[in-house]
Design an enzyme around this catalytic site. Sequence first.
Site, PDB file in Angstrom:
ATOM      1  N   LYS A 200       0.811  -1.532   0.366  1.00 59.83           N
ATOM      2  CA  LYS A 200      -0.153  -0.025  -0.193  1.00 59.83           C
ATOM      3  C   LYS A 200       0.609   1.631   0.002  1.00 59.83           C
ATOM      4  CE  LYS A 200      -3.614   2.414   2.393  1.00 59.83           C
ATOM      5  NZ  LYS A 200      -4.950   2.288   3.508  1.00 59.83           N
ATOM      6  N   LYS A 252      -2.678  -1.318  -3.820  1.00 61.72           N
ATOM      7  CA  LYS A 252      -2.857  -0.158  -3.645  1.00 61.72           C
ATOM      8  C   LYS A 252      -2.070   0.761  -3.679  1.00 61.72           C
ATOM      9  CE  LYS A 252      -6.281   1.907  -0.454  1.00 61.72           C
ATOM     10  NZ  LYS A 252      -6.649   1.893   0.393  1.00 61.72           N
TER      11      LYS A 252
HETATM   12  C1  PBG Z   1      -6.847   3.701   5.714  1.00 55.90           C
HETATM   13  C2  PBG Z   1      -7.451   3.872   3.992  1.00 55.90           C
HETATM   14  C3  PBG Z   1      -7.476   4.563   2.983  1.00 55.90           C
HETATM   15  C4  PBG Z   1      -7.607   4.119   1.779  1.00 55.90           C
HETATM   16  C5  PBG Z   1      -8.578   2.934   2.228  1.00 55.90           C
HETATM   17  N1  PBG Z   1      -7.990   2.341   3.655  1.00 55.90           N
HETATM   18  C6  PBG Z   1      -6.477   5.866   3.223  1.00 55.90           C
HETATM   19  C7  PBG Z   1      -5.063   6.149   3.086  1.00 55.90           C
HETATM   20  O1  PBG Z   1      -4.358   5.157   3.431  1.00 55.90           O
HETATM   21  O2  PBG Z   1      -5.528   7.430   3.462  1.00 55.90           O
HETATM   22  C8  PBG Z   1      -8.162   4.380   0.370  1.00 55.90           C
HETATM   23  C9  PBG Z   1      -9.007   4.329  -0.700  1.00 55.90           C
HETATM   24  C10 PBG Z   1      -9.797   5.071  -1.739  1.00 55.90           C
HETATM   25  O3  PBG Z   1      -8.816   6.232  -2.016  1.00 55.90           O
HETATM   26  O4  PBG Z   1      -9.852   4.080  -1.936  1.00 55.90           O
HETATM   27  N2  PBG Z   1      -8.062   2.878   6.336  1.00 55.90           N
END
Ligand code: PBG
Length: 329
Positions: A200, A252
């Site tokens: 991520k 992601k």
């Molecule tokens: C954090 C989380 C995020 C997203 C999913 N889980 C945001 C981040 O890490 O700042 C983003 C998902 C998206 O942008 O569609 N729990």
Amino acid sequence: MSGFGFPEIRPRRLRQSPAVRELVRETSLEPRHLVLPMFVREGITAATPISSMPGVSQHTLDSLRRAAVEAAEAGVSGVMLFGVPEVRDAVGTGADDPDGILNVATAALVAEVGDALVVQTDLCLDEFTDHGHCGVLSAEGAVDNDATLERYVSMAIAQAQAGSQLLGLSGMMDGQVSAIRRGLDAEGFTDTLILGYAAKYASAFYGPFREAVDSQLQGDRRTYQLDPGNRREGLREALIDEAEGADVVMVKPAMGFLDVLREVRDRVHIPVWAYQISGEYAMIEAAAANDWIDRRAAVLESLLSIRRAGADTVLTYWATEAARWLNER
Ligand code: PBG
């Protein structure tokens, strides 16, 4: 080449008609390849549109149930739930409270659609903390990895008790997969699936999501999410999550990281998912709203490309609509 300059090798033969192209297409896209992320907000009386994500809403419990039924009817294989609480605090108390919005909504969805698709929950503290970070903070204000793991284990047990069938570990703390696996197993939840958000990245394209969950974050998540320049490090995270016992790993965002996705798919032996995030959704919607691109064609091409790069399953805010299009064919 013949003496007349005609090509003997004609790759275009494989592209001559829709039927031939259908015959030789390498990558498939089916409703079962899609999972729908959904937002449920505590304390609202009507679904509330998210302005930066046209077509996506924060749901009430009722509108959430209806949208999940629509997803199931379209053949989507899962829903991933995010909760937006009314009250936040430093340690994210709402996250492991059985009466917290995410756990209440999970139980409601399991009752409604739990046999038709896999009900999944985001396992992270950022929606529940008043500082917006994915973990708890040390006295110095840094995200405390090991103290956060204790909160995650408690959250995992609460989500499993609510009936969640798959936990999406999106917090990027070291050791989160093994800690949560052991915590679940000790409570008898040996069948609860773990999705490790292995690779991520700290992305600028999460912007609309921050509106979707009313994020309190100041600053960024660069001490725990990956640097977008690092491919090898993403692969390393995926291998660690697989070794710690993750059932599925995630890459992601999706479209900016298709190279990482391919490499992870080639190197692990468990399912690999990709998350087409809020900013990817917003960009295509904005261009389509201006008639700069054909919306349906662009959405389907984006999903097909993520599948081609190696995703077994794609989380996408278009899941229900795309599944309906695919069912028409
Ligand atoms: C954090 C989380 C995020 C997203 C999913 N889980 C945001 C981040 O890490 O700042 C983003 C998902 C998206 O942008 O569609 N729990």
